[in-house]
Design a protein around this motif. Sequence first.
Motif, short mmCIF file in Angstrom:
data_model
loop_
_atom_site.label_atom_id
_atom_site.label_comp_id
_atom_site.label_asym_id
_atom_site.label_seq_id
_atom_site.Cartn_x
_atom_site.Cartn_y
_atom_site.Cartn_z
N UNK A 1 33.88 37.96 37.04
CA UNK A 1 34.27 37.25 35.67
C UNK A 1 35.81 37.34 35.23
N UNK A 2 36.54 38.13 35.90
CA UNK A 2 38.04 38.31 35.45
C UNK A 2 38.69 37.15 36.24
N UNK A 3 39.99 37.18 35.68
CA UNK A 3 41.01 36.20 36.17
C UNK A 3 42.14 36.00 35.63
N UNK A 4 42.79 35.02 35.71
CA UNK A 4 44.18 34.60 34.90
C UNK A 4 43.82 33.51 34.05
N UNK A 5 44.27 33.74 32.57
CA UNK A 5 43.88 33.12 31.56
C UNK A 5 45.23 33.04 30.76
N UNK B 1 23.57 60.59 33.91
CA UNK B 1 25.02 60.88 34.52
C UNK B 1 25.84 59.68 33.99
N UNK B 2 27.05 59.54 34.61
CA UNK B 2 27.83 58.34 34.26
C UNK B 2 28.19 57.52 35.54
N UNK B 3 28.26 56.54 35.37
CA UNK B 3 28.53 55.67 36.45
C UNK B 3 29.63 54.37 36.13
N UNK B 4 30.61 54.06 37.07
CA UNK B 4 31.76 52.97 36.81
C UNK B 4 31.49 51.98 37.78
N UNK B 5 32.08 50.81 37.40
CA UNK B 5 31.89 49.66 38.34
C UNK B 5 33.51 49.82 39.02
N UNK B 6 33.44 48.89 40.00
CA UNK B 6 34.93 48.84 40.67
C UNK B 6 36.09 48.21 39.90
N UNK B 7 35.81 47.84 38.87
CA UNK B 7 37.02 47.15 38.31
C UNK B 7 37.18 45.82 38.33
N UNK B 8 37.72 44.94 37.50
CA UNK B 8 38.05 43.68 37.54
C UNK B 8 39.41 43.31 36.71
N UNK B 9 40.06 42.54 37.43
CA UNK B 9 41.55 42.28 36.78
C UNK B 9 41.22 41.25 35.94
N UNK B 10 41.91 41.45 34.58
CA UNK B 10 42.08 40.19 33.86
C UNK B 10 43.62 40.11 33.46
N UNK B 11 44.04 39.02 33.54
CA UNK B 11 45.50 38.66 33.10
C UNK B 11 45.64 37.71 32.23
N UNK C 1 42.23 49.42 31.55
CA UNK C 1 43.18 50.49 31.95
C UNK C 1 44.33 49.43 32.27
N UNK C 2 45.40 49.46 31.45
CA UNK C 2 46.53 48.63 31.62
C UNK C 2 47.71 49.53 32.36
N UNK C 3 48.44 48.95 33.09
CA UNK C 3 49.49 49.67 34.04
C UNK C 3 50.25 50.81 33.03
N UNK D 1 45.70 42.49 29.16
CA UNK D 1 45.84 42.27 30.49
C UNK D 1 45.70 43.77 30.88
N UNK D 2 44.55 44.01 31.95
CA UNK D 2 44.13 45.28 32.18
C UNK D 2 43.23 45.01 33.22
N UNK D 3 42.97 46.12 33.98
CA UNK D 3 41.67 46.25 34.67
C UNK D 3 40.60 46.69 34.01
N UNK D 4 39.42 46.08 34.10
CA UNK D 4 38.27 46.05 32.94
C UNK D 4 37.23 46.80 33.73
N UNK D 5 36.64 47.85 33.46
CA UNK D 5 35.72 48.68 34.23
C UNK D 5 34.30 48.81 33.44
#
Length: 114
Positions: A8-12, A101-111, A39-41, A90-94
């Motif tokens: 669902x990430x993308x440019x908006x 335990x704790x689990x994370x996805x691979x991340x999706x970019x939102x710009x 996490x933003x740059x 704007x960031x990578x959303x995880x």
Amino acid sequence: QVQLVESGGGLVQPGGSLRLSCAASRSIRTFASMGWYRQAPGKQREMVAIITVLGNTNYADSVKGRFTLSRDNAKNTVYLQMNSLQGEDTAVYYCNARTASEYWGQGTQVTVSS
């Protein structure tokens, strides 16, 4: 072990909306919590929104009133509806899940940009 698949990430454009989805590989009914971080740059990863096993939600102050987190137990999926997006979003959303335990996805970019 839990796999989390985000989409669902993308440019908006500023003021626009996006919906992120995070599908888990097994039932989320007993997960202690699920939610989203970003996490933003050049910045640390920060909590955006989480939902507990009891259905309580917690949002970062910066997104309150704009973002809505929901959970569909039947689909083992959580959704993050993001409205009135701003450049600061704007960031990578995880996606994150906590069980024993704790689990994370691979991340999706939102710009967010015009």
